[in-house]
Scaffold this motif. Sequence first.
Motif, PDB file in Angstrom:
ATOM      1  N   PRO A  50       0.417   2.511  -2.747  1.00  8.75           N
ATOM      2  CA  PRO A  50       1.721   1.923  -3.107  1.00  8.75           C
ATOM      3  C   PRO A  50       2.313   2.522  -4.378  1.00  8.75           C
ATOM      4  O   PRO A  50       3.536   2.551  -4.541  1.00  8.75           O
ATOM      5  CB  PRO A  50       1.394   0.437  -3.299  1.00  8.75           C
ATOM      6  CG  PRO A  50       0.201   0.201  -2.441  1.00  8.75           C
ATOM      7  CD  PRO A  50      -0.615   1.463  -2.582  1.00  8.75           C
ATOM      8  N   VAL A  51       1.455   3.001  -5.264  1.00  7.56           N
ATOM      9  CA  VAL A  51       1.925   3.566  -6.526  1.00  7.56           C
ATOM     10  C   VAL A  51       2.637   4.907  -6.317  1.00  7.56           C
ATOM     11  O   VAL A  51       3.613   5.218  -7.008  1.00  7.56           O
ATOM     12  CB  VAL A  51       0.744   3.732  -7.508  1.00  7.56           C
ATOM     13  CG1 VAL A  51       1.036   4.773  -8.576  1.00  7.56           C
ATOM     14  CG2 VAL A  51       0.427   2.388  -8.165  1.00  7.56           C
ATOM     15  N   VAL A  52       2.176   5.704  -5.351  1.00  8.36           N
ATOM     16  CA  VAL A  52       2.760   7.036  -5.167  1.00  8.36           C
ATOM     17  C   VAL A  52       3.854   7.087  -4.100  1.00  8.36           C
ATOM     18  O   VAL A  52       4.629   8.039  -4.069  1.00  8.36           O
ATOM     19  CB  VAL A  52       1.670   8.089  -4.829  1.00  8.36           C
ATOM     20  CG1 VAL A  52       0.620   8.136  -5.923  1.00  8.36           C
ATOM     21  CG2 VAL A  52       1.030   7.829  -3.474  1.00  8.36           C
ATOM     22  N   VAL A  53       3.916   6.072  -3.235  1.00  8.80           N
ATOM     23  CA  VAL A  53       4.946   6.055  -2.184  1.00  8.80           C
ATOM     24  C   VAL A  53       6.188   5.328  -2.704  1.00  8.80           C
ATOM     25  O   VAL A  53       6.084   4.201  -3.174  1.00  8.80           O
ATOM     26  CB  VAL A  53       4.428   5.348  -0.910  1.00  8.80           C
ATOM     27  CG1 VAL A  53       5.533   5.262   0.139  1.00  8.80           C
ATOM     28  CG2 VAL A  53       3.234   6.110  -0.345  1.00  8.80           C
ATOM     29  N   PRO A  54       7.358   5.947  -2.648  1.00  7.60           N
ATOM     30  CA  PRO A  54       8.578   5.332  -3.191  1.00  7.60           C
ATOM     31  C   PRO A  54       8.957   4.016  -2.522  1.00  7.60           C
ATOM     32  O   PRO A  54       9.534   3.142  -3.156  1.00  7.60           O
ATOM     33  CB  PRO A  54       9.657   6.399  -2.946  1.00  7.60           C
ATOM     34  CG  PRO A  54       8.912   7.680  -2.820  1.00  7.60           C
ATOM     35  CD  PRO A  54       7.607   7.321  -2.168  1.00  7.60           C
ATOM     36  N   ARG A  55       8.651   3.863  -1.228  1.00  6.96           N
ATOM     37  CA  ARG A  55       9.006   2.633  -0.533  1.00  6.96           C
ATOM     38  C   ARG A  55       7.823   1.666  -0.529  1.00  6.96           C
ATOM     39  O   ARG A  55       6.679   2.048  -0.775  1.00  6.96           O
ATOM     40  CB  ARG A  55       9.444   2.925   0.907  1.00  6.96           C
ATOM     41  CG  ARG A  55       8.338   3.498   1.780  1.00  6.96           C
ATOM     42  CD  ARG A  55       8.815   3.785   3.197  1.00  6.96           C
ATOM     43  NE  ARG A  55       9.135   2.555   3.925  1.00  6.96           N
ATOM     44  CZ  ARG A  55       9.387   2.508   5.225  1.00  6.96           C
ATOM     45  NH1 ARG A  55       9.412   3.636   5.928  1.00  6.96           N
ATOM     46  NH2 ARG A  55       9.644   1.374   5.833  1.00  6.96           N
ATOM     47  N   LYS A  56       8.104   0.421  -0.223  1.00  8.76           N
ATOM     48  CA  LYS A  56       7.063  -0.603  -0.193  1.00  8.76           C
ATOM     49  C   LYS A  56       6.084  -0.358   0.947  1.00  8.76           C
ATOM     50  O   LYS A  56       6.493  -0.122   2.088  1.00  8.76           O
ATOM     51  CB  LYS A  56       7.714  -1.979  -0.030  1.00  8.76           C
ATOM     52  CG  LYS A  56       6.744  -3.146  -0.012  1.00  8.76           C
ATOM     53  CD  LYS A  56       7.520  -4.448   0.127  1.00  8.76           C
ATOM     54  CE  LYS A  56       6.612  -5.659   0.134  1.00  8.76           C
ATOM     55  NZ  LYS A  56       7.384  -6.923   0.275  1.00  8.76           N
ATOM     56  N   VAL A  57       4.793  -0.381   0.637  1.00  7.36           N
ATOM     57  CA  VAL A  57       3.738  -0.280   1.649  1.00  7.36           C
ATOM     58  C   VAL A  57       2.913  -1.552   1.562  1.00  7.36           C
ATOM     59  O   VAL A  57       2.303  -1.830   0.529  1.00  7.36           O
ATOM     60  CB  VAL A  57       2.829   0.945   1.430  1.00  7.36           C
ATOM     61  CG1 VAL A  57       1.753   1.001   2.519  1.00  7.36           C
ATOM     62  CG2 VAL A  57       3.650   2.231   1.432  1.00  7.36           C
TER      63      VAL A  57
END
Length: 222
Positions: A50-57
């Motif tokens: 979640p920290v590296v992906v721009p969208r919510k995971v």
Amino acid sequence: MLYSVAHTVIPPLARAVWRPTVEGLHHVPTSGPVIVASNHLSFFDSVVIPVVVPRKVVFLAKSDYFTGTGVKGTLTRAWFEGLGMLPVDRDDTKAAIASLDTALEVLRNGEAFGIYPEGTRSRDGRIYRGRTGVAHLALTAGCPVVPVGLAGTEDIQPVGSNRPRRAKVSVRFGAPITVAGEYDGVPSGRARRELTDRIMAAIGDLTDQEPAGIYNERPAEA
């Protein structure tokens, strides 16, 4: 609201501390339902992605993390909710079915859902056989699966350590695996197995882990 606020603070701070190497982030669709399927080495896997992906995971987390009391309990709950995690009772005999229902709801809402097909984290560094829940979700929702290969997260907080440390972490995203129309007419059980094996092969290509060839089991709790 809590997620929006936390996501402006936690990712930059975490990236500044661990400085993860990230490859292939463009493979993650910027919108629409998608499954982010990763190998599993550490509790921190659900923080790093979640920290590296721009969208919510959205990941599922043990319900215990959401039920604490006092200041520590409040901060812990805020941390997990801020990362977009949802509680699940892993000791409930119906938890597996409930988890799939929760995941499908996330996907039907057009969000990204994170999952570890191995089921539990690898303690010997090998990559284990995938369980077919990930394929069930993809085939039911008709959404793509983005394979992810993590390395180094097991060194952030090794077994026996009570606090995180700095470690060299890498996150590699592979090309999306599409399912729409690819398994029409294939018996459901066979389709789930074949797709799961495809997903695990793609993850293995990103990690170069030694295949265990067997399922991984949660160790018995003392």
